[in-house]
Design an enzyme around this catalytic site. Structure first.
Site, short mmCIF file in Angstrom:
data_model
loop_
_atom_site.label_atom_id
_atom_site.label_comp_id
_atom_site.label_asym_id
_atom_site.label_seq_id
_atom_site.Cartn_x
_atom_site.Cartn_y
_atom_site.Cartn_z
N ASP A 48 0.81 -1.23 0.00
CA ASP A 48 0.00 0.00 0.00
C ASP A 48 0.84 1.27 0.00
O ASP A 48 0.37 2.33 0.41
CB ASP A 48 -0.95 0.01 1.21
CG ASP A 48 -1.81 -1.23 1.26
OD1 ASP A 48 -2.13 -1.70 2.37
OD2 ASP A 48 -2.14 -1.75 0.18
N1 LIG Z 1 3.41 -6.23 -3.18
C1 LIG Z 1 2.13 -5.81 -3.04
N2 LIG Z 1 1.14 -6.68 -3.18
C2 LIG Z 1 -0.14 -6.25 -3.06
C3 LIG Z 1 -0.43 -4.90 -2.74
C4 LIG Z 1 0.66 -3.99 -2.64
O1 LIG Z 1 0.48 -2.78 -2.40
N3 LIG Z 1 1.92 -4.49 -2.81
N4 LIG Z 1 -1.74 -4.50 -2.51
C5 LIG Z 1 -2.62 -5.61 -2.19
C6 LIG Z 1 -4.04 -5.26 -1.94
N5 LIG Z 1 -4.27 -5.01 -0.53
C7 LIG Z 1 -4.71 -3.81 -0.18
O2 LIG Z 1 -5.06 -2.99 -1.01
C8 LIG Z 1 -4.02 -6.03 0.44
C9 LIG Z 1 -4.25 -7.31 0.11
C10 LIG Z 1 -3.99 -8.32 1.05
C11 LIG Z 1 -3.51 -8.04 2.28
C12 LIG Z 1 -3.22 -9.15 3.23
O3 LIG Z 1 -2.81 -8.94 4.34
N6 LIG Z 1 -3.41 -10.39 2.73
C13 LIG Z 1 -3.11 -11.58 3.50
C14 LIG Z 1 -4.10 -12.68 3.12
C15 LIG Z 1 -5.48 -12.22 3.19
C16 LIG Z 1 -6.46 -13.25 2.69
O4 LIG Z 1 -6.07 -14.36 2.32
O5 LIG Z 1 -7.64 -12.87 2.66
C17 LIG Z 1 -1.77 -12.14 3.05
O6 LIG Z 1 -1.47 -11.97 1.85
O7 LIG Z 1 -1.15 -12.77 3.90
C18 LIG Z 1 -3.25 -6.72 2.58
C19 LIG Z 1 -3.54 -5.70 1.67
C20 LIG Z 1 -2.52 -6.70 -3.22
N7 LIG Z 1 -1.16 -7.15 -3.24
#
Ligand SMILES: Nc1nc2c(c(=O)[nH]1)N[C@@H](CN(C=O)c1ccc(C(=O)N[C@@H](CCC(=O)O)C(=O)O)cc1)CN2
Length: 282
Positions: free
Chosen positions: A225
């Site tokens: 983000d």
């Molecule tokens: N490298 C990046 N990847 C992603 C970004 C980014 O800015 N840089 N944005 C996200 C989208 N997002 C918020 O907008 C977001 C998505 C997921 C998570 C998160 O903590 N996910 C957990 C799993 C959640 C689940 O399985 O429901 C995780 O990945 O462990 C935080 C923010 C998209 N990718």
């Protein structure tokens, strides 16, 4: 007459516009629209020019290649009749995906959708018509994440995808994947950044008692983000709004912010300026 769009950025100095317009005139170009910006803080110049010309290949292209070397430019010259190749990624919540597919179907977003990809099965989107667009289910677990990302990257390459849109794709891309997709991956974050980063921004907003909520479209970087912001919007909320109300209000903001950001990119209106963007809006 074919239309072309030229975008460039370079260290600022006198004579940039003259050099560009002189070359266009020399090669029979006619300017339809032009916007420029000089960032005094970074001493960098930004330009977007739309022009008509019999052709922008051969001599004109060679002329701009020589110009970009002389001025140290990051320059792009593109035929506006060639639709960009875009891949759409979504997780469980389909409101942004549904909105982009609808805007594409009615011709509002002139693009070729190379695929729809999700970490959830096709059944999750049973209400959506994909109109012959390939759907790929790439489930993610902590264990298979490297293999899942390798499969995703292979698909991006195989489909010659130019832009990856994270339309509420709720998986954090690895540093390696974010690096590969630098400048060609747009995410919609469901808060008014820099506030409330992470996976549950509406609950964070409710807990904080905010009076405005919003959404942010940004380029994806390894730092969650934190990528260069393209578009944002907000809407008022009140003490009576529950997290569920905020999620409902937020859906509309997310839809319009992501569509606007993608529309800007499709029309070559976004230039990167370090960790920020220059957006030559209409
Ligand atoms: N490298 C990046 N990847 C992603 C970004 C980014 O800015 N840089 N944005 C996200 C989208 N997002 C918020 O907008 C977001 C998505 C997921 C998570 C998160 O903590 N996910 C957990 C799993 C959640 C689940 O399985 O429901 C995780 O990945 O462990 C935080 C923010 C998209 N990718």
């Amino acid at each position: 007459m074919p239309q072309y769009v030229l975008t460039l950025s370079c260290p600022d100095r006198p004579g940039i516009v003259n050099a560009v317009t002189g070359r266009l005139l020399e090669h029979g170009g006619n300017i339809l629209d032009s916007q420029q910006y000089n960032d005094l803080a970074t001493d960098r110049f930004f330009l977007r020019t739309v022009f008509t010309a019999a052709s922008a290949t051969g001599p004109l292209q060679a002329s701009f290649r020589e110009l970009s070397r002389g001025f140290g430019m990051e320059l792009s010259l593109r035929d506006r009749s060639h639709p960009r190749r875009v891949m759409l990624l979504a997780s469980k919540f389909d409101h942004c995906l549904a909105d982009l597919l609808y805007r594409w179907r009615i011709g509002e977003l002139p693009m070729q959708i190379t695929a729809v990809v999700s970490n959830h099965p096709r059944e999750t989107f049973r209400h959506l018509a994909f109109d012959g667009i390939d759907f790929h289910h790439l489930p993610v677990t902590h264990e298979n994440k490297p293999a899942q990302e390798a499969a995703l990257w292979s698909l991006i390459e195989a489909t010659q995808t130019e832009m990856v849109v994270l339309a509420r794709y709720m998986q954090v891309l690895s540093d390696a994947m974010a690096a590969r997709l630098a400048g060609r991956c747009i995410n919609i974050h469901h808060s008014f950044l820099p506030g409330f980063k992470g996976a549950r921004p509406y609950h964070q907003a409710h807990e904080r008692g905010v009076k405005l909520i919003g959404a942010t479209a940004h380029f994806v970087t390894a730092d969650l983000d934190e990528g260069p912001i393209i578009e944002q919007d907000t809407q008022r909320v009140g003490h009576h709004d529950t997290p569920e109300d905020m999620i409902r209000i937020g859906r509309d903001i997310e839809r319009r912010v992501l569509a606007q950001a993608l529309r800007y990119w499709l029309d070559d209106r976004i230039l990167l300026n370090g960790h920020r963007t220059v957006v030559f809006a209409v």
